[in-house]
Design a protein around this motif. Structure first.
Motif, PDB file in Angstrom:
ATOM      1  N   TYR A  57       1.681 -62.786  -7.378  1.00 50.68           N
ATOM      2  CA  TYR A  57       2.473 -62.360  -8.535  1.00 50.68           C
ATOM      3  C   TYR A  57       1.993 -61.008  -9.037  1.00 50.68           C
ATOM      4  N   TYR A  58       0.679 -60.848  -9.174  1.00 53.05           N
ATOM      5  CA  TYR A  58       0.153 -59.580  -9.667  1.00 53.05           C
ATOM      6  C   TYR A  58       0.394 -58.454  -8.669  1.00 53.05           C
ATOM      7  N   GLU A  59       0.315 -58.743  -7.386  1.00 53.23           N
ATOM      8  CA  GLU A  59       0.574 -57.719  -6.381  1.00 53.23           C
ATOM      9  C   GLU A  59       2.038 -57.284  -6.415  1.00 53.23           C
ATOM     10  N   ILE A  60       2.943 -58.226  -6.605  1.00 54.01           N
ATOM     11  CA  ILE A  60       4.364 -57.885  -6.700  1.00 54.01           C
ATOM     12  C   ILE A  60       4.625 -57.044  -7.946  1.00 54.01           C
ATOM     13  N   GLN A  61       3.950 -57.351  -9.060  1.00 56.84           N
ATOM     14  CA  GLN A  61       4.119 -56.556 -10.270  1.00 56.84           C
ATOM     15  C   GLN A  61       3.628 -55.125 -10.060  1.00 56.84           C
ATOM     16  N   VAL A  62       2.518 -54.956  -9.362  1.00 57.39           N
ATOM     17  CA  VAL A  62       1.992 -53.623  -9.083  1.00 57.39           C
ATOM     18  C   VAL A  62       2.966 -52.863  -8.195  1.00 57.39           C
ATOM     19  N   GLN A  63       3.520 -53.540  -7.176  1.00 54.45           N
ATOM     20  CA  GLN A  63       4.470 -52.875  -6.289  1.00 54.45           C
ATOM     21  C   GLN A  63       5.745 -52.498  -7.029  1.00 54.45           C
ATOM     22  N   THR A  64       6.167 -53.315  -7.973  1.00 53.13           N
ATOM     23  CA  THR A  64       7.365 -53.008  -8.747  1.00 53.13           C
ATOM     24  C   THR A  64       7.147 -51.797  -9.646  1.00 53.13           C
ATOM     25  N   ARG A  67       5.711 -46.069  -8.203  1.00 57.75           N
ATOM     26  CA  ARG A  67       6.819 -45.171  -7.887  1.00 57.75           C
ATOM     27  C   ARG A  67       6.858 -44.931  -6.392  1.00 57.75           C
ATOM     28  N   SER A  68       8.050 -44.801  -5.847  1.00 58.91           N
ATOM     29  CA  SER A  68       8.161 -44.531  -4.422  1.00 58.91           C
ATOM     30  C   SER A  68       7.830 -43.060  -4.176  1.00 58.91           C
ATOM     31  N   PRO A  69       7.197 -42.767  -3.046  1.00 56.73           N
ATOM     32  CA  PRO A  69       6.832 -41.363  -2.772  1.00 56.73           C
ATOM     33  C   PRO A  69       8.076 -40.522  -2.518  1.00 56.73           C
TER      34      PRO A  69
END
Length: 85
Positions: A57-64, A67-69
């Motif tokens: 869950y925390y990893e998905i929040q970080v990915q969300t 910002r995309s490069p």
């Protein structure tokens, strides 16, 4: 009529409660406040009982939030240098 009165009161109370819950559901859907609270409750549950689910869950929040490069200019298609135009 006297023996039907308790049944009518119970059915009437049930109808009122269901109408209030339906109105509350409509209000929550309009405002969009249900998702965050439910997501937070499930995250707390996962953290307590499923450690790997909480990590996911925390990893998905970080990915969300990340910002995309920006695209690199050298990968754009265009006229080739040193070849045919």
């Amino acid at each position: 009529m006297g023996q039907w009165m308790p049944l009518l009161i119970i059915v009437g109370a049930l109808v009122v409660v269901l109408a209030l819950l339906t109105a509350l559901a409509g209000h929550v859907r309009r405002r969009g406040t249900a998702g965050g609270g439910l997501r937070g409750a499930m995250a707390a549950y996962d953290e307590a009982f499923h450690g790997t689910a909480a990590d996911s869950y925390y990893e998905i929040q970080v990915q969300t939030d990340r910002r995309s490069p920006l695209p690199d200019d050298r990968w754009k298609r265009g006229p080739r240098s040193g070849g045919r135009a």
